[in-house]
Structure formats: C-alpha cells, structure tokens
Design an enzyme around this catalytic site. Structure first.
Site, PDB file in Angstrom:
ATOM      1  N   ARG A  76       0.843  -1.194   0.000  1.00 44.62           N
ATOM      2  CA  ARG A  76       0.000   0.000   0.000  1.00 44.62           C
ATOM      3  C   ARG A  76       0.877   1.242   0.000  1.00 44.62           C
ATOM      4  NH1 ARG A  76       0.859   2.323   4.704  1.00 44.62           N
ATOM      5  NH2 ARG A  76       1.224   1.057   6.556  1.00 44.62           N
ATOM      6  N   GLY A  77       0.260   2.388  -0.218  1.00 47.30           N
ATOM      7  CA  GLY A  77       0.980   3.646  -0.095  1.00 47.30           C
ATOM      8  C   GLY A  77       1.152   4.036   1.369  1.00 47.30           C
ATOM      9  N   VAL A  80       4.430   3.956   8.070  1.00 49.31           N
ATOM     10  CA  VAL A  80       4.088   2.909   9.024  1.00 49.31           C
ATOM     11  C   VAL A  80       2.806   3.272   9.766  1.00 49.31           C
ATOM     12  CG1 VAL A  80       5.547   3.940  10.837  1.00 49.31           C
ATOM     13  CG2 VAL A  80       4.919   1.512  10.968  1.00 49.31           C
ATOM     14  N   HIS A  83      -2.441  -1.387  13.404  1.00 47.19           N
ATOM     15  CA  HIS A  83      -3.791  -1.937  13.431  1.00 47.19           C
ATOM     16  C   HIS A  83      -3.933  -2.774  14.692  1.00 47.19           C
ATOM     17  CE1 HIS A  83      -4.337  -0.579   9.392  1.00 47.19           C
ATOM     18  NE2 HIS A  83      -3.518  -1.465   8.869  1.00 47.19           N
ATOM     19  N   GLY A 162      -6.939   0.249   2.079  1.00 46.13           N
ATOM     20  CA  GLY A 162      -8.056   1.147   2.336  1.00 46.13           C
ATOM     21  C   GLY A 162      -7.840   2.086   3.491  1.00 46.13           C
ATOM     22  N   CYS A 180       2.516   7.096  10.525  1.00 46.38           N
ATOM     23  CA  CYS A 180       2.589   7.637   9.164  1.00 46.38           C
ATOM     24  C   CYS A 180       3.785   8.553   8.970  1.00 46.38           C
ATOM     25  CB  CYS A 180       1.293   8.353   8.794  1.00 46.38           C
ATOM     26  SG  CYS A 180      -0.140   7.257   8.829  1.00 46.38           S
TER      27      CYS A 180
END
Length: 365
Positions: A76-77, A80, A83, A162, A180
C-alpha cells in the site's frame, strides 16, 4: 445501479486479511463478484507501506514481541501504521468505472466516507492536504490529531487496502511508531473523543451506508459460508505443559495441526468442539471457549469461501491414550514453542497461545 456487497468479518489475522484481500481482488478482476467492502478488526500489527522508513518503528523487536505486535511489509501507499482490536479496518475492493478512474478522487471519496460517518457521532473531522488520513483539529494547531489512516493500492483501477478508523483502539500502541511518519501531531480515537466505548458494529454500519452513498451503489450484505472450531488439547502445566499435535493423512494435506472440525447444522460451536474432540482423539472431557473467533478464506477457491472459526481448549488427563480417527495418521505431544513452529496457520497459533496462557492463569504457572 452498481452494487456494493458489505462483509462484516470481525477479527481477521493480518496475514489472513492480506490473503482475503488478494482473493477478493482476483475474483473482482475476473468479474466473478461485484464491488466489495470488507470491514474487520486485526490483531495488533504494524504495517510498513511502500514509502515507510524503518526508523519510524521506535520499538525494538523484543518490545514488539512482548507486546504481541507483529510487523509486516505491504504494497500500500504511505509509511508505518498500527492496526489492532477496536479499530475498524476497511478494504474496499472496487473496479473503478471510467468516470471514477482518478487516484486523487478515489482517495478523497474514501476520506469523505470516513468524515461523513464521524459527523453522525458529532465529530467534525477533515483532511490536512500535506498529511494523509482523516484528522481532528486544524493544521498547525497544538491539538491536531489523526483519527483514521488512509493507505491504498490501485492496479489497473482495481483497488485494495483502504482505511483504518480508530474506534476503541488501544492508543498506547501508537507509541511504538511515528504514525505515518508524522512527528508533529498525535493520534486519537472515537472513544477518547466521546468519552465512552463506541459500538463497533454500529460504526461499521454507518461506514457501509456512506460508502454506498458516496460510490452511488446499492448495498448488499454477505457473511461467512462455513463455521468451524479449533481445539487446543493440553496436558501438564508450567514447563511440563504439552500440546497435542495431530497429522492429517496425505490425502488431506499431510500437515500437523491441532484438532479442527466443521460446525454442522443445528450445532453450537461448543457442541461441535466436544464432538470433534471425542471423534478425533477419543477424549470425552469438557471444552472451554478461549474468547477468540476469527475469519479467513478457505483455500484458493474463487469467489472466496469465508470461514469463521471459534477456538477452544481442553485438558487431557494423565494416562489417557489418544485414539485417532481415520483423518489422521500420527500424533505427538510437543512443547508450546514446538507447536507454534509447526502450525502453518496464524489462527491455530493464536489458539495455542491463548490456551497456554489460560492454563498458566488457572494453575499459577
């Protein structure tokens, strides 16, 4: 009108989630299914996007292991992210029509679905152009905080990965990373903002409704096709604890596993676990639920066949002679570490971990 089938899958181990996503994407590419929205929760895991910098993982491998947090590289883009339970992860598997074949528009539409859902809870969220995700607070403000991460992948206009919306998420786990890659702002959750636990199923329903609205689709619901159980059989305790491993006959794969079986019509998972235990080993002892239920895709079937498995534990009396059914050709009593090394599937490994931990709590070691 386009249709959007919504799957509410509950707990899905991250590696199983990647497989699910790939199976759904392949089925969508082959037009075996329509657009789908997978809504689920992962066990604690850090994921590294294509633009991730390893230094944004602040914790050592030893600390991650002690916290029960896994680490995965993904396509994915983004950088880090984390979850974990209490966080709604959404995987939209869309084949974008010509009029929607615009990457920026797709990202904006996903953000809008999350923003509109939060608005129903009185949370006024928005975007910050220089940073991905959905935010509370204004750019540059000291209280700016992220409430949802966005990380997508598009190949030939087929979407995967997503978003991840923090509902009741364990926020201290974000201290393991620079979320991120953004050091200038914090992370929050709906629970923190609202001051109380929030119903995850209600949030999922709200998200599904807004995805159907934004993507102009008629909503359909679907769920698991098969329900199964797993049973970890233990004997001994402390350093002497052993796990029963059984080997399937070659015609059924020839691999080692714990006891598993399919829930038959009219049975509860508890009844199935007790029946399978007796049929597969000759043991007629009580089974105990491990508060662990997860979903995964069965084999490589397309469209994907979804399975929901409930985990149990049972204790074998000393001296009992295991009597295998015709489905297995060997058995061994092994240490928990050996069992974890042998088991191919994460869900079965998680069952063993929980069973051993419960045994330790009940026996004091």
């Amino acid at each position: 009108m386009n249709t959007l089938t919504v799957y509410k899958l509950g707990r899905v181990e991250y590696e199983d989630g990647l497989t699910l996503m790939q199976r759904f994407a392949e089925a969508r590419k082959q037009e075996l299914i329509g657009d789908s929205l997978l809504l689920l929760e992962h066990s604690p895991v850090l994921t590294l996007g294509r633009g991730a910098k390893r230094e944004n993982v602040l914790a050592s491998d030893e600390l991650l292991a002690s916290e029960g947090v896994d680490l995965y590289q993904t396509n994915r883009g983004g950088d880090v992210t984390y979850h974990g339970p209490g966080q709604v992860v959404g995987y939209p598997i869309f084949l974008l029509p010509k009029e929607r074949q615009d990457v920026r528009r797709y990202v904006r539409d996903v953000e809008r679905c999350v923003i509109d859902s939060l608005a129903e809870y009185g949370l006024h969220a928005g975007i910050i152009p220089k940073w991905p995700g959905v935010w509370l607070g204004q750019e540059g403000a000291p209280d700016t905080r992220k409430i949802a991460a966005i990380g997508i992948h598009i190949s030939r206009w087929l979407t995967t990965h997503g978003f991840a919306l923090n509902v009741n998420t364990h926020l201290p786990h974000f201290n393991l990373i620079v979320p991120c890659g953004i050091r200038e702002a914090g992370v929050t959750s709906m629970k923190r903002e609202l001051g109380h636990l929030v119903s995850v199923p209600d949030v999922e329903d709200t998200l599904a409704r807004h995805f159907c609205s934004v993507f102009e689709s008629e909503r359909r619901e679907s769920g698991v096709s098969v329900r199964t159980v797993s049973i970890t059989v233990l004997r001994g305790h402390g350093p002497e604890a052993r796990v029963l491993m059984v080997r399937r006959i070659p015609e059924r794969g020839g691999f080692w596993q714990t006891i598993t079986g399919r829930v038959e019509p009219g049975e509860s998972p508890e009844q199935t676990a007790a029946r399978e235990l007796k049929e597969e080993t000759g043991l007629d002892v009580p089974v105990r639920a491990l508060d662990y239920r997860h979903a995964f895709a069965l084999g490589e079937i397309l469209p994907p066949m979804l399975v929901e498995e409930t985990a149990f534990v049972a204790w074998c009396p000393e001296g009992h002679e295991v009597r295998l059914s015709a489905e297995h050709d060997a058995h061994e009593w092994v240490s928990p570490n050996t069992a974890l090394e042998r088991l191919e599937y994460r869900g079965l490994r998680e069952g063993v971990k929980r069973a051993v931990a419960l045994r330790g709590e009940l026996t004091g070691g």
